[in-house]
Write a protein that holds these residues in place. Sequence first.
Motif, PDB file in Angstrom:
ATOM      1  N   HIS A  60       0.833  -1.196   0.000  1.00 14.77           N
ATOM      2  CA  HIS A  60       0.000   0.000   0.000  1.00 14.77           C
ATOM      3  C   HIS A  60       0.870   1.248   0.000  1.00 14.77           C
ATOM      4  O   HIS A  60       1.918   1.271   0.646  1.00 14.77           O
ATOM      5  CB  HIS A  60      -0.892   0.016   1.237  1.00 14.77           C
ATOM      6  CG  HIS A  60      -1.758  -1.194   1.362  1.00 14.77           C
ATOM      7  ND1 HIS A  60      -2.857  -1.402   0.558  1.00 14.77           N
ATOM      8  CD2 HIS A  60      -1.680  -2.268   2.186  1.00 14.77           C
ATOM      9  CE1 HIS A  60      -3.432  -2.550   0.896  1.00 14.77           C
ATOM     10  NE2 HIS A  60      -2.735  -3.102   1.875  1.00 14.77           N
ATOM     11  N   PRO A  61       0.415   2.327  -0.665  1.00 16.34           N
ATOM     12  CA  PRO A  61       1.152   3.591  -0.609  1.00 16.34           C
ATOM     13  C   PRO A  61       1.044   4.206   0.782  1.00 16.34           C
ATOM     14  O   PRO A  61       0.158   3.846   1.567  1.00 16.34           O
ATOM     15  CB  PRO A  61       0.464   4.451  -1.666  1.00 16.34           C
ATOM     16  CG  PRO A  61      -0.899   3.875  -1.806  1.00 16.34           C
ATOM     17  CD  PRO A  61      -0.767   2.406  -1.497  1.00 16.34           C
ATOM     18  N   ARG A  62       1.934   5.134   1.068  1.00 17.28           N
ATOM     19  CA  ARG A  62       1.981   5.724   2.410  1.00 17.28           C
ATOM     20  C   ARG A  62       0.661   6.324   2.893  1.00 17.28           C
ATOM     21  O   ARG A  62       0.310   6.136   4.058  1.00 17.28           O
ATOM     22  CB  ARG A  62       3.112   6.743   2.518  1.00 17.28           C
ATOM     23  CG  ARG A  62       4.476   6.045   2.557  1.00 17.28           C
ATOM     24  CD  ARG A  62       5.615   7.010   2.694  1.00 17.28           C
ATOM     25  NE  ARG A  62       5.534   7.991   1.614  1.00 17.28           N
ATOM     26  CZ  ARG A  62       6.032   9.206   1.660  1.00 17.28           C
ATOM     27  NH1 ARG A  62       6.684   9.604   2.716  1.00 17.28           N
ATOM     28  NH2 ARG A  62       5.923  10.025   0.644  1.00 17.28           N
ATOM     29  N   ALA A  67      -3.523   5.815   6.936  1.00 13.26           N
ATOM     30  CA  ALA A  67      -4.945   5.700   7.277  1.00 13.26           C
ATOM     31  C   ALA A  67      -5.227   4.399   8.024  1.00 13.26           C
ATOM     32  O   ALA A  67      -5.963   4.390   9.009  1.00 13.26           O
ATOM     33  CB  ALA A  67      -5.793   5.788   6.017  1.00 13.26           C
ATOM     34  N   LYS A  68      -4.642   3.307   7.552  1.00 16.16           N
ATOM     35  CA  LYS A  68      -4.884   2.010   8.199  1.00 16.16           C
ATOM     36  C   LYS A  68      -4.315   1.966   9.621  1.00 16.16           C
ATOM     37  O   LYS A  68      -4.836   1.264  10.478  1.00 16.16           O
ATOM     38  CB  LYS A  68      -4.289   0.874   7.366  1.00 16.16           C
ATOM     39  CG  LYS A  68      -5.094   0.563   6.110  1.00 16.16           C
ATOM     40  CD  LYS A  68      -4.452  -0.566   5.315  1.00 16.16           C
ATOM     41  CE  LYS A  68      -5.243  -0.899   4.085  1.00 16.16           C
ATOM     42  NZ  LYS A  68      -6.224  -1.957   4.314  1.00 16.16           N
ATOM     43  N   LEU A  69      -3.243   2.734   9.853  1.00 15.53           N
ATOM     44  CA  LEU A  69      -2.637   2.777  11.186  1.00 15.53           C
ATOM     45  C   LEU A  69      -3.229   3.872  12.065  1.00 15.53           C
ATOM     46  O   LEU A  69      -2.963   3.920  13.263  1.00 15.53           O
ATOM     47  CB  LEU A  69      -1.119   2.966  11.072  1.00 15.53           C
ATOM     48  CG  LEU A  69      -0.335   1.778  10.529  1.00 15.53           C
ATOM     49  CD1 LEU A  69       1.125   2.155  10.332  1.00 15.53           C
ATOM     50  CD2 LEU A  69      -0.452   0.568  11.452  1.00 15.53           C
ATOM     51  N   ILE A  73       0.810  10.946   7.591  1.00 14.10           N
ATOM     52  CA  ILE A  73       1.955  10.537   6.771  1.00 14.10           C
ATOM     53  C   ILE A  73       3.248  11.006   7.439  1.00 14.10           C
ATOM     54  O   ILE A  73       4.242  10.283   7.454  1.00 14.10           O
ATOM     55  CB  ILE A  73       1.825  11.084   5.337  1.00 14.10           C
ATOM     56  CG1 ILE A  73       0.607  10.453   4.653  1.00 14.10           C
ATOM     57  CG2 ILE A  73       3.088  10.812   4.521  1.00 14.10           C
ATOM     58  CD1 ILE A  73       0.272  11.047   3.305  1.00 14.10           C
ATOM     59  N   SER A  74       3.219  12.194   8.033  1.00 11.95           N
ATOM     60  CA  SER A  74       4.393  12.695   8.763  1.00 11.95           C
ATOM     61  C   SER A  74       4.709  11.792   9.956  1.00 11.95           C
ATOM     62  O   SER A  74       5.875  11.554  10.267  1.00 11.95           O
ATOM     63  CB  SER A  74       4.145  14.117   9.263  1.00 11.95           C
ATOM     64  OG  SER A  74       3.907  14.983   8.205  1.00 11.95           O
ATOM     65  N   THR A  82       9.109   4.468   5.783  1.00 16.14           N
ATOM     66  CA  THR A  82       9.258   5.275   4.568  1.00 16.14           C
ATOM     67  C   THR A  82       8.895   4.499   3.311  1.00 16.14           C
ATOM     68  O   THR A  82       8.796   5.084   2.246  1.00 16.14           O
ATOM     69  CB  THR A  82      10.707   5.787   4.435  1.00 16.14           C
ATOM     70  OG1 THR A  82      11.591   4.665   4.443  1.00 16.14           O
ATOM     71  CG2 THR A  82      11.067   6.718   5.584  1.00 16.14           C
ATOM     72  N   GLU A  83       8.694   3.217   3.431  1.00 26.96           N
ATOM     73  CA  GLU A  83       8.381   2.370   2.284  1.00 26.96           C
ATOM     74  C   GLU A  83       6.924   1.923   2.324  1.00 26.96           C
ATOM     75  O   GLU A  83       6.268   1.994   3.357  1.00 26.96           O
ATOM     76  CB  GLU A  83       9.290   1.132   2.294  1.00 26.96           C
ATOM     77  CG  GLU A  83      10.769   1.432   2.191  1.00 26.96           C
ATOM     78  CD  GLU A  83      11.155   2.111   0.887  1.00 26.96           C
ATOM     79  OE1 GLU A  83      10.636   1.706  -0.173  1.00 26.96           O
ATOM     80  OE2 GLU A  83      11.949   3.058   0.935  1.00 26.96           O
TER      81      GLU A  83
END
Length: 133
Positions: A60-62, A67-69, A73-74, A82-83
């Motif tokens: 999944h993209p960042r 969102a899932k976590l 993003i920061s 970072t990946e």
Amino acid sequence: MTQHQTAQTMKPATAAKKLGVYLDATPADFREGVVSRAELNALQTDPPEWLRELRRNGPHPRPVVAAKLGVSISGLARGGVTEALTTEQIEALKAENPEWLQKERETQAEVRKETVRIKEKRAEKAARDAERD
């Protein structure tokens, strides 16, 4: 004179972002071409198996990982993520619940509360201003 409407196209990176998938994990023909608005709409309404698989298992993209976590993003970056992560890796992180994740979730909750407070304050002010008029 008749006008011919040209198909609106976008780069694969833009299309992947709109689809919520990690570009590097998409098929080569998707990455190497351009995507029309009609193709994007078709992918959204009737996703092929590769797209369903990516959305289900990742990577999944960042923005999706964040969102899932339940963090920003920061916050991911501060936590050293970072990946792109797979669903399995995200679930493992949730289960592990490291200190940085707990802290970032608390920070995100505070940000949401503050956003709601500001929105309510603005609505009250708008209501007062409307009463004066």
